[in-house]
Design an enzyme around this catalytic site. Structure first.
Site, PDB file in Angstrom:
ATOM      1  N   ASP A  27     -23.246 -11.919 -10.969  1.00  0.00           N
ATOM      2  CA  ASP A  27     -24.235 -11.647 -12.007  1.00  0.00           C
ATOM      3  C   ASP A  27     -25.486 -10.992 -11.424  1.00  0.00           C
ATOM      4  OD1 ASP A  27     -25.225 -11.664 -14.533  1.00  0.00           O
ATOM      5  OD2 ASP A  27     -25.540 -13.815 -14.663  1.00  0.00           O
ATOM      6  N   ARG A  31     -30.165  -6.441 -13.752  1.00  0.00           N
ATOM      7  CA  ARG A  31     -31.550  -6.729 -13.333  1.00  0.00           C
ATOM      8  C   ARG A  31     -31.891  -6.055 -12.017  1.00  0.00           C
ATOM      9  NH1 ARG A  31     -30.835 -12.900 -14.109  1.00  0.00           N
ATOM     10  NH2 ARG A  31     -28.745 -12.154 -14.592  1.00  0.00           N
ATOM     11  N   HIS A  44     -24.183  -1.693 -11.366  1.00  0.00           N
ATOM     12  CA  HIS A  44     -22.764  -2.044 -11.237  1.00  0.00           C
ATOM     13  C   HIS A  44     -22.136  -1.296 -10.055  1.00  0.00           C
ATOM     14  CE1 HIS A  44     -22.998  -4.366 -14.797  1.00  0.00           C
ATOM     15  NE2 HIS A  44     -23.102  -3.351 -15.641  1.00  0.00           N
ATOM     16  N   SER A  72     -15.474  -9.836 -18.625  1.00  0.00           N
ATOM     17  CA  SER A  72     -15.101 -10.978 -19.469  1.00  0.00           C
ATOM     18  C   SER A  72     -14.685 -10.498 -20.859  1.00  0.00           C
ATOM     19  CB  SER A  72     -16.289 -11.942 -19.594  1.00  0.00           C
ATOM     20  OG  SER A  72     -17.251 -11.403 -20.486  1.00  0.00           O
ATOM     21  N   GLU A  74     -16.032 -11.311 -23.394  1.00  0.00           N
ATOM     22  CA  GLU A  74     -17.289 -11.110 -24.146  1.00  0.00           C
ATOM     23  C   GLU A  74     -17.983  -9.789 -23.763  1.00  0.00           C
ATOM     24  OE1 GLU A  74     -16.622 -14.201 -22.584  1.00  0.00           O
ATOM     25  OE2 GLU A  74     -15.908 -14.954 -24.512  1.00  0.00           O
ATOM     26  N   ASN A  75     -17.600  -9.214 -22.630  1.00  0.00           N
ATOM     27  CA  ASN A  75     -18.294  -8.000 -22.181  1.00  0.00           C
ATOM     28  C   ASN A  75     -18.058  -6.788 -23.079  1.00  0.00           C
ATOM     29  OD1 ASN A  75     -18.025  -8.753 -18.614  1.00  0.00           O
ATOM     30  ND2 ASN A  75     -19.722  -9.097 -20.011  1.00  0.00           N
ATOM     31  N   ARG A 189     -22.354 -18.580  -8.302  1.00  0.00           N
ATOM     32  CA  ARG A 189     -22.908 -17.713  -9.355  1.00  0.00           C
ATOM     33  C   ARG A 189     -24.214 -17.128  -8.830  1.00  0.00           C
ATOM     34  NH1 ARG A 189     -22.917 -17.849 -15.850  1.00  0.00           N
ATOM     35  NH2 ARG A 189     -23.891 -15.811 -16.025  1.00  0.00           N
ATOM     36  N   GLU A 208     -16.843 -27.243  -6.679  1.00  0.00           N
ATOM     37  CA  GLU A 208     -18.277 -27.327  -6.369  1.00  0.00           C
ATOM     38  C   GLU A 208     -18.977 -26.062  -6.857  1.00  0.00           C
ATOM     39  OE1 GLU A 208     -19.954 -29.850  -4.638  1.00  0.00           O
ATOM     40  OE2 GLU A 208     -18.098 -31.011  -4.780  1.00  0.00           O
TER      41      GLU A 208
HETATM   42  C1  FPP Z   1     -22.978  -8.977 -14.347  1.00  0.00           C
HETATM   43  O1  FPP Z   1     -24.148  -8.249 -14.209  1.00  0.00           O
HETATM   44  C2  FPP Z   1     -21.856  -8.219 -13.909  1.00  0.00           C
HETATM   45  C3  FPP Z   1     -20.845  -7.796 -14.690  1.00  0.00           C
HETATM   46  C4  FPP Z   1     -20.760  -8.025 -16.149  1.00  0.00           C
HETATM   47  C5  FPP Z   1     -19.754  -7.060 -14.150  1.00  0.00           C
HETATM   48  C6  FPP Z   1     -19.450  -7.280 -12.706  1.00  0.00           C
HETATM   49  C7  FPP Z   1     -18.729  -6.101 -12.299  1.00  0.00           C
HETATM   50  C8  FPP Z   1     -18.818  -5.487 -11.113  1.00  0.00           C
HETATM   51  C9  FPP Z   1     -19.554  -5.995  -9.940  1.00  0.00           C
HETATM   52  C10 FPP Z   1     -18.132  -4.203 -10.949  1.00  0.00           C
HETATM   53  C11 FPP Z   1     -16.657  -4.162 -11.248  1.00  0.00           C
HETATM   54  C12 FPP Z   1     -15.867  -4.928 -10.282  1.00  0.00           C
HETATM   55  C13 FPP Z   1     -14.827  -4.464  -9.562  1.00  0.00           C
HETATM   56  C14 FPP Z   1     -14.041  -5.440  -8.792  1.00  0.00           C
HETATM   57  C15 FPP Z   1     -14.463  -3.073  -9.466  1.00  0.00           C
HETATM   58  P1  FPP Z   1     -25.015  -8.021 -15.495  1.00  0.00           P
HETATM   59  O2  FPP Z   1     -24.792  -6.640 -15.964  1.00  0.00           O
HETATM   60  O3  FPP Z   1     -24.754  -9.067 -16.504  1.00  0.00           O
HETATM   61  O4  FPP Z   1     -26.447  -8.165 -14.903  1.00  0.00           O
HETATM   62  P2  FPP Z   1     -27.728  -8.707 -15.656  1.00  0.00           P
HETATM   63  O5  FPP Z   1     -27.444 -10.134 -16.029  1.00  0.00           O
HETATM   64  O6  FPP Z   1     -28.786  -8.575 -14.631  1.00  0.00           O
HETATM   65  O7  FPP Z   1     -27.946  -7.834 -16.845  1.00  0.00           O
END
Ligand code: FPP
Length: 246
Positions: A27, A31, A44, A72, A74-75, A189, A208
């Site tokens: 996560d 930000r 990302h 997810s 939800e994404n 996390r 854990e």
């Molecule tokens: C959360 O950050 C991250 C995600 C929703 C996606 C995580 C995906 C990657 C790291 C890239 C794809 C992965 C692979 C393996 C190719 P956020 O956008 O929710 O950040 P924020 O909470 O700061 O807005």
């Protein structure tokens, strides 16, 4: 003598007491980008660069399974352009990492409803999974279009179809996407949020939790070592009163 008997350690980590299965909610990409005045998708992109580093570090330490929450259920409510950016990054990652995964003896698998992903990503996933299926080292488990409640509902469906009247814990575990994998010992996390966000709800019964304020693109190997050392300092009791060495 005590020193001679002490398990080999790396970066202060006791290699004989590693978490077998590490799961990560990556996560804070958005930000991280916002703080620097960049668009979210750039966060990302940096997040994926970090995935590379952490995957190699885990494999090198001897972690058996690494599960990453990449997308997810939800994404999908995010802006179309961000979803497209994430899918494009996933595709590029699969193309660029196939060799590294094989060089590191890593086997790729997924959890989640991957059938709903765009066709090119589905095909690349299949290709990379096929190309790495004989690898015997770490399993890199990408959670893609994954939601734990959806996974549990799906498991009920499988059990009903099989005619199971009274499901045991084992019946449920083996009907989840994670069938055959050990439950996570450690869930990390990043970015300080203190929630499971529909991730591995059943599997995390005794896992854990390690929560850090560090944003995912900044979660470098040193941060991972810190998380594992913290894990190793805990006494896991699994509901009993005595610490259990895992
Ligand atoms: C959360 O950050 C991250 C995600 C929703 C996606 C995580 C995906 C990657 C790291 C890239 C794809 C992965 C692979 C393996 C190719 P956020 O956008 O929710 O950040 P924020 O909470 O700061 O807005």
């Amino acid at each position: 003598m005590a020193n001679e008997l002490k398990a080999k350690d790396k970066q202060g980590i006791d290699l004989s007491n590693l978490p077998s299965h590490v799961a990560i909610i990556m996560d804070g990409n958005g930000r991280w980008a916002k703080k620097r005045g960049f668009p979210r998708v750039y966060g990302h992109k940096k997040g994926v660069e970090n995935v590379r580093e952490i995957v190699e570090t885990c494999a090198d330490l001897g972690v058996k399974v690494l599960t990453l929450y990449a997308f997810s259920t939800e994404n999908w409510i995010r802006p179309k352009s961000e979803i497209a950016g994430l899918m494009s990054l996933l595709g590029k990652y699969l193309v660029s990492e196939e060799k590294t995964l094989n060089d590191n003896n890593i086997r790729l698998r997924t959890i989640g409803d991957t059938g709903a992903l765009p066709k090119p990503q589905r095909e690349l996933l299949e290709k990379t999974m096929r190309s790495t299926e004989k690898n015997t080292g770490m399993v890199l488990n990408l959670a893609l279009n994954y939601g734990s409640r959806q996974e549990i509902i799906r498991a009920f469906g499988i059990l009903v179809e099989k005619g199971v009247q009274r499901a045991s814990e084992q019946d449920i575990s083996s009907s989840l996407y994670t069938a055959g994998l050990p439950d996570p010992d450690l869930l990390i996390r990043t970015s300080g949020e203190q929630r499971l966000s529909n991730f591995l709800l059943w599997q995390m019964a005794y896992g854990e939790l390690y929560i850090t304020d560090v944003l995912w693109p900044d979660f470098k190997p040193q941060e991972l070592y810190k998380a594992i050392k913290d894990f190793q300092s805990r006494h896991r009791r699994f509901g009993g009163i005595k610490a259990v060495q895992t």
